[in-house]
Design a protein around this motif. Structure first.
Motif, short mmCIF file in Angstrom:
data_model
loop_
_atom_site.label_atom_id
_atom_site.label_comp_id
_atom_site.label_asym_id
_atom_site.label_seq_id
_atom_site.Cartn_x
_atom_site.Cartn_y
_atom_site.Cartn_z
N ARG A 217 -0.87 33.47 -29.85
CA ARG A 217 -1.44 33.49 -31.50
C ARG A 217 -1.23 32.32 -31.64
N VAL A 218 -2.24 32.01 -32.46
CA VAL A 218 -3.26 30.63 -33.27
C VAL A 218 -2.65 30.67 -34.54
N ASP A 219 -2.75 29.60 -35.84
CA ASP A 219 -3.27 29.96 -37.18
C ASP A 219 -4.08 28.80 -37.58
N GLY A 220 -4.65 28.65 -37.99
CA GLY A 220 -5.81 27.38 -38.28
C GLY A 220 -6.82 27.91 -38.22
N PRO A 221 -7.68 27.02 -37.94
CA PRO A 221 -7.39 25.50 -38.78
C PRO A 221 -7.43 24.81 -39.74
N VAL B 239 7.47 22.36 -26.17
CA VAL B 239 6.49 23.41 -26.05
C VAL B 239 5.22 22.90 -25.22
N SER B 240 4.88 21.89 -25.09
CA SER B 240 3.75 21.26 -24.23
C SER B 240 3.92 21.37 -22.68
N HIS B 241 5.58 21.23 -22.22
CA HIS B 241 5.34 21.37 -20.58
C HIS B 241 5.33 22.78 -20.80
N HIS B 242 6.03 24.33 -21.59
CA HIS B 242 6.15 25.55 -21.61
C HIS B 242 4.86 25.59 -21.04
N LEU B 243 3.25 25.34 -22.06
CA LEU B 243 2.70 26.05 -21.90
C LEU B 243 1.57 25.23 -20.71
N HIS B 244 1.82 24.04 -20.31
CA HIS B 244 1.62 24.07 -19.05
C HIS B 244 1.75 24.71 -17.78
N GLN B 245 2.84 25.06 -17.98
CA GLN B 245 4.17 26.37 -17.27
C GLN B 245 3.78 27.39 -17.15
N SER B 246 3.15 28.18 -18.84
CA SER B 246 2.85 29.67 -18.97
C SER B 246 2.04 30.33 -19.09
N LEU B 247 0.47 29.34 -19.83
CA LEU B 247 -0.30 29.88 -20.51
C LEU B 247 -1.60 29.64 -19.18
N GLN B 248 -2.34 30.98 -19.00
CA GLN B 248 -2.91 31.19 -17.82
C GLN B 248 -4.15 31.66 -18.13
N VAL B 249 -5.04 32.51 -17.51
CA VAL B 249 -6.76 32.89 -18.22
C VAL B 249 -5.89 34.61 -18.04
N HIS C 176 1.78 29.71 -31.22
CA HIS C 176 3.01 29.80 -31.85
C HIS C 176 3.36 30.26 -30.03
N THR C 177 4.66 30.08 -29.45
CA THR C 177 4.54 30.40 -28.17
C THR C 177 6.53 31.04 -27.81
N GLU C 178 7.06 31.24 -27.42
CA GLU C 178 8.00 31.78 -27.43
C GLU C 178 8.75 31.39 -26.06
N ILE C 179 9.79 30.40 -26.48
CA ILE C 179 10.41 29.80 -25.01
C ILE C 179 12.45 30.45 -25.20
N SER D 76 10.97 31.74 -30.88
CA SER D 76 10.12 31.10 -31.15
C SER D 76 9.13 29.88 -31.27
N HIS D 77 8.69 29.12 -30.55
CA HIS D 77 8.34 27.59 -30.82
C HIS D 77 6.80 27.92 -31.67
N SER D 78 6.82 26.48 -33.04
CA SER D 78 5.27 26.26 -33.03
C SER D 78 4.86 25.11 -32.82
N ARG D 79 4.59 24.77 -32.51
CA ARG D 79 3.04 23.12 -32.34
C ARG D 79 1.93 23.24 -32.74
N ALA D 80 1.33 21.89 -33.46
CA ALA D 80 0.00 22.09 -33.78
C ALA D 80 -0.58 21.22 -33.17
N TYR D 81 -1.97 21.06 -32.42
CA TYR D 81 -2.56 20.44 -31.69
C TYR D 81 -4.15 20.70 -32.69
N THR D 82 -4.52 19.28 -31.68
CA THR D 82 -6.47 19.36 -32.04
C THR D 82 -7.10 19.97 -31.34
N LEU D 83 -8.06 20.85 -31.69
CA LEU D 83 -8.75 21.18 -31.51
C LEU D 83 -9.74 20.35 -30.57
N SER D 84 -10.29 20.34 -29.06
CA SER D 84 -11.24 19.24 -28.91
C SER D 84 -12.15 20.20 -28.61
N SER D 85 -12.45 21.11 -28.74
CA SER D 85 -14.41 21.76 -28.78
C SER D 85 -15.08 21.69 -30.33
#
Length: 329
Positions: free
Chosen positions: A90-94, A75-85, A42-45, A49-58
């Motif tokens: 917020r995460v739902d799942g798995p 959403v994916s472009h936004h995460l590339h630009q904004s999600l930093q260490v 879940h992220t905000e642009i 609010s926007h939500s997208r599902a992604y497969t865990l690679s772990s």
């Protein structure tokens, strides 16, 4: 399911347009996960609010979750630009049924293309942790060697485990690369001569999955030995002229929204400017569940119980109508 607040503890570029993030809880432990399952981020642009599902690679034995995302879509472009260490998210799942634990077999053949490698990478590492001598074939398709996600790690893992044999099918490759172009029936025959004795796990873009699915049928693979994962249901086209439509009535507001035969509830609502939580948009995660009254057709029943089905609950991203319907969400 209670949402998790996870901290980004690592970020790594895999290719020019693919990034992996490591996510860990602020406190406590991560919930149990099966290799190949997904989570919703879940992220905000711009205040929305926007939500997208992604497969865990772990893999399940990793001390943190990783998501590996290609920069395609808002959403994916936004995460590339904004999600930093150091950031939290917020995460739902798995969730999800595409995994070797739910669909076990002794000798899997993993077929993937592009970012469809993420569940396969998780499954491969998990299976080798359980069965180091497992007999596994892994065929991955990509545009070029620079576009191969986990390429070096996959080669190292195969070198350490003699039972793992992998091949890269590249559309653009050096002259000495053995598998150039797109995957063909002849390639499958050569790379997996015992294909009919294996279970096949398939993930990638829809055109790839359709083409490879047809090849597997042509080669005689029994339907029960093919397991697939794809984010994105087959496109549904309106079956009537735009002048022919039904009405969606929003129970809370009484607002009426036009919906065409063959159009999903989610598409009709978003076209009318309504906001509904939706993550995978493929009938998998259950984020867009809603309650309906009227004649509907569900394209996915995942995450829905028998009681919910009897009560008219549906997944808006994978539900069409046969007449006027009311919806509550």
């Amino acid at each position: 399911m209670t949402p998790l607040i996870l901290t980004c503890i690592g970020r790594r570029a895999e290719t020019h347009d693919v990034v992996t993030w490591q996510l860990a809880p602020l406190e406590g432990c991560l919930p149990p996960v099966l290799a190949g399952q997904c989570v919703t981020l879940h992220t905000e642009i711009d205040g929305v609010s926007h939500s997208r599902a992604y497969t865990l690679s772990s893999a399940p034995h990793d001390p943190f979750w990783t998501v590996t995302i290609k920069a395609v879509g808002k959403v994916s472009h936004h995460l590339h630009q904004s999600l930093q260490v150091g950031d939290t998210i917020r995460v739902d799942g798995p969730f999800g049924e595409f995994n070797l634990s739910a669909l076990p077999c002794d000798r899997p053949l993993l077929l993937s293309a592009g970012s469809g490698i993420t569940p396969m990478w998780a499954m491969l590492r998990d299976e080798l942790a359980k069965r180091p001598d497992a007999d596994i074939r892994f065929i991955h398709s990509a545009r070029s060697s620079e576009d191969v996600i986990f390429g070096h790690e996959l080669a190292s893992l195969a070198e350490a485990h003699p039972g793992v044999r992998h091949a890269l099918v590249l559309e653009e490759a050096p002259v000495d690369h053995p598998w150039v172009g797109r995957l063909t029936p002849d390639m499958l025959r050569e790379l997996a001569p015992d294909l009919l004795g294996r279970h096949v796990y398939l993930c990638g873009p829809a055109p790839y999955m359709e083409a490879v699915g047809a090849m597997l049928i042509e080669l005689g693979l029994p339907a029960g030995q093919l397991h697939q994962e794809s984010f994105g249901l087959p496109a549904t086209e309106p079956t009537s002229a735009p002048s022919e439509h039904f009405w969606l009535t929003l129970k809370k507001s009484g607002k009426r929204v036009k919906i065409l035969p063959g159009q999903t509830l989610l598409a009709a609502l978003e076209e009318a400017g309504e906001h509904m939580l939706a993550a995978c948009r493929a009938g998998v995660c259950g984020a867009c569940r809603c309650t309906t009254v009227g004649a509907i057709e569900r394209q996915s029943l995942m995450t829905l119980s028998a009681h919910e089905l009897e009560s008219g609950v549906a997944l808006a991203c994978s539900c069409t109508v046969r007449g006027d319907v009311s919806v509550d969400y």
